[in-house]
Design a protein around this motif. Structure first.
Motif, mmCIF file in Angstrom:
data_model
loop_
_atom_site.group_PDB
_atom_site.id
_atom_site.type_symbol
_atom_site.label_atom_id
_atom_site.label_comp_id
_atom_site.label_asym_id
_atom_site.label_seq_id
_atom_site.Cartn_x
_atom_site.Cartn_y
_atom_site.Cartn_z
ATOM 1 N N LYS A 1 -185.354 105.610 32.957
ATOM 2 C CA LYS A 1 -184.120 104.911 32.549
ATOM 3 C C LYS A 1 -184.166 104.674 31.052
ATOM 4 O O LYS A 1 -185.178 104.253 30.508
ATOM 5 C CB LYS A 1 -183.975 103.607 33.330
ATOM 6 N N THR B 1 -181.209 104.755 27.318
ATOM 7 C CA THR B 1 -179.824 104.573 26.853
ATOM 8 C C THR B 1 -179.396 105.778 26.031
ATOM 9 O O THR B 1 -180.217 106.472 25.439
ATOM 10 C CB THR B 1 -179.676 103.303 25.987
ATOM 11 N N GLU C 1 -176.230 102.898 29.573
ATOM 12 C CA GLU C 1 -177.488 102.992 30.310
ATOM 13 C C GLU C 1 -177.469 104.258 31.165
ATOM 14 O O GLU C 1 -176.490 104.525 31.869
ATOM 15 C CB GLU C 1 -177.683 101.767 31.200
#
Length: 640
Positions: A35, A37, A47
């Motif tokens: 994960k 951005t 995100e």
């Protein structure tokens, strides 16, 4: 374009570590995510869940192999009560921030649901072996304890993601070390890639420690390559297309072959669901191809109602064969496909043996396996496949394959999909060895070596479809009066007697070729138009051409066609040094460039041109041609 960042690079490193261990990941299996951005075109920070893309292997994945999905959009999908697989794939494509990125893993929603930054998933052998047992639930719980969540098997995709989404409502996933999916594999996660990886490897080691050792296998028997060729023909007929075979020894399968209950325990199913795509649900035990085909067709008919809409049947031929005489074999339309099946079944055999030594091997039901094998996403891939290369699944043997025309013929056939047995007395022929290239050092004037090489090569790939005798010698020019005995004898031995031995050794295999055998002899323009001083070469090539014509007569009842190509003035071979070309050109008062085009069409003939013609003559265009001699010389006024 993928934007590199430290987190993505860390995920790549962890992925490659997992992918480098075949006991964790086999042939495209497993998936990972991170994960992070990204900034969109409006300048907004988004995100994203960077998920392994379809078509990438964890062992070699690069940052571009991860698809950047908008996290909020993916999580919104998890709130749906239902979503079919085709719609899921479409929604994941729409969630991507990069239209050029690969399709995301079908398990992307699950990756998004787990709150940690890094998520790693494999189909580790030890994990699935522990869970694929009659008492697998208890054994798994006792092995890992309460901080590893164990879930029952659910088909990968939306159903699995929905199962996890519902369960997460009652579980704090941050209190867990991992999630085990029965019959499927392991997920670990952390906010640090190294921690997620270390936990993954530790849990796999824990599972492996709970399993017994694999028993030793027996010795593998010697196999008659003609028996393999006969079986290959039956398998190819069942598949509706030529198949190559691969045989392996010294694996866990040897121990499986020695068991009296092999016909029962091997028929329970795969080690993990995705394997059915490569191996089918069960192997063929023995060599009764017709019985296996009938059983497979019955399995499809029984479960075809599970597929909504049109069903495209997969050919019914087995991909894994277990036989007490022939040993462990795998079949495929390519050598790679056969090797993938072999790799997978080696691990499957180990899993079966270990599970049987505990509470007994149990895996997916036939219906669950069918649901993966005929998954709508796999069906779409099947329908989207283009035509295979013209010689896919076929095996070609080429002599003189280390260089020159022989090498060009071998390469042309290989590029057209054939697996190549390459013979040459030059050891360089083995330097190109790969899955689809099997080099054997062999002097074609040594009859015993030729017969052994043909048997070895045919045994390596399961048979023989195409034979290209391209090896030959060109004796130094000398008038007939006083012609030396040694070059004369060598020319006949290599160009004629060696060919006779080769044809005799290859014939039984060519007679079993699924699409009928083909022979293309590399002859010479010296047959119709001999040159002064070339008595040995001209006479031996003429004799070789006659041999090919006799073979065409004798082998026609077997459906084997035998033709000859007669090249001339092919100067990109080791026979022609720059100095020799200069000398010959000067003799005719020409430049080297003009000398190379000394023919009616003013064409320069290359080894690749000859290779392309040989390949064409092995193809369907010449299906009704045998006994022919085809020149490739740009046109000779001495012949025309």
């Amino acid at each position: 374009m993928t934007i590199h960042d430290d987190a993505l690079d860390a995920c790549v490193r962890a992925s490659r570590t997992l992918g480098s261990d075949p006991s964790l990941v086999l042939h495209g299996g497993g998936n990972t995510s991170v994960k992070s951005t990204r900034t969109d075109v409006t300048g907004e920070t988004v995100e994203v869940v960077l998920t392994k893309g379809s078509g990438y292997d964890l062992a070699s994945i690069v940052p571009e192999g991860f698809t950047p999905l908008r996290k909020d959009r993916v999580l919104a999908l998890a709130e749906l009560e239902s979503l079919d697989d085709v719609s899921l794939v479409n929604e994941l494509k729409q969630a991507s921030m990069d239209a050029s990125a690969p399709s995301a893993s079908i398990e992307a929603i699950l990756h998004a649901l787990i709150p940690h930054q890094f998520v790693l998933h494999t189909h580790a052998d030890a994990i699935v072996t522990l869970t694929n047992q009659a008492d697998g639930e208890r054994l798994t719980a006792e092995t890992f304890g309460e901080d590893v969540w164990v879930l029952p098997y659910v088909k990968p995709g939306f159903a699995l993601a929905r199962q996890v989404a519902v369960a997460l409502a009652d579980v704090d996933v941050r209190s867990l070390r991992g999630i085990v999916l029965r019959n499927h594999g392991l997920f670990t996660f952390a906010d640090d890639a190294e921690e997620a990886l270390a936990t993954h490897l530790e849990l796999v080691r824990t599972a492996a420690a709970a399993l017994p050792e694999i028993p030793d296998g027996g010795s593998s028997p010697d196999v008659d390559p003609l028996a393999l060729a006969g079986l290959r023909k039956e398998l190819s007929e069942a598949a509706g297309a030529p198949m190559v075979l691969q045989r392996r020894t010294g694996t866990a399968v040897d121990a499986l072959l020695g068991r009296a209950d092999i016909g029962e325990i091997t028929q329970r199913g795969p080690l993990t669901p995705e394997h059915v795509i490569h191996t089918k649900r069960v192997p063929m035990v023995g060599t009764d191809v017709a019985a296996y085909v009938a059983g497979y067709q019955g399995y499809v008919n029984e479960h075809r109602g599970l597929v909504g809409g049109e069903l495209t049947p997969i050919d019914p031929a087995p991909r894994v064969i277990l036989d007490e005489t022939l040993g462990f074999l795998t079949a495929g339309r390519t050598v790679k496909a056969a090797n993938v099946a072999a790799d997978i079944y080696e691990h499957t055999a180990a899993g079966i043996l270990r599970a049987e030594a505990m509470s007994g091997f149990r895996t997916l039901s036939p219906a669950e396996a069918f649901d993966i094998e005929y998954w709508v996403l796999e069906q779409r891939k099947l329908r989207a496949k283009g035509d295979p290369p013209p010689f896919a699944g076929e095996v070609a043997l080429v002599t003189g394959a280390a260089s020159g025309i022989g090498r060009a013929c071998a390469q042309a056939l290989r590029e057209a999909g054939a697996a190549v047995i390459a013979l040459d007395r030059d050891a360089a022929v083995t330097e190109a060895n790969a899955a689809d290239w099997y080099g054997i050092v062999c002097d074609v004037s040594d009859a015993d070596a030729v017969r052994a090489a043909v048997a070895e090569g045919a045994g390596h790939f399961g048979g023989l479809d195409i034979l290209v005798p391209a090896a030959g010698v060109f004796a130094a020019s000398h008038p007939i009066d006083g012609f030396p005995a040694e070059p004369w004898a060598k020319s006949l031995n290599v160009n004629v007697t060696g060919l006779l031995t080769l044809l005799g050794a290859a014939h039984p295999y060519l007679a079993l070729a699924p699409r009928q055998g083909r022979v293309v002899l590399v002859g010479s323009k010296n047959v119709p138009a001999p040159g002064q001083g070339a008595a040995a070469y001209s006479a031996s090539k003429a004799a070789a051409t006659q041999l090919a014509r006799v073979a065409a007569l004798e082998w026609a009842p077997d459906g084997i066609r035998v033709n000859t190509v007669n090249p001339d003035a092919v100067f990109d071979t080791a026979l022609w040094s720059p100095e020799l070309l200069e000398q010959r050109a000067a003799k005719y008062g020409m430049s080297v460039a003009d000398y190379k085009r000394r023919n009616l069409l003013r064409a320069e003939i290359t080894s690749a041109d000859v290779g392309d013609l040989v390949a064409a003559m092995c193809g369907p265009l010449f299906h009704a041609t045998t006994g022919a001699q085809v020149p490739i010389d740009g046109g000779s006024d001495r012949i025309v």
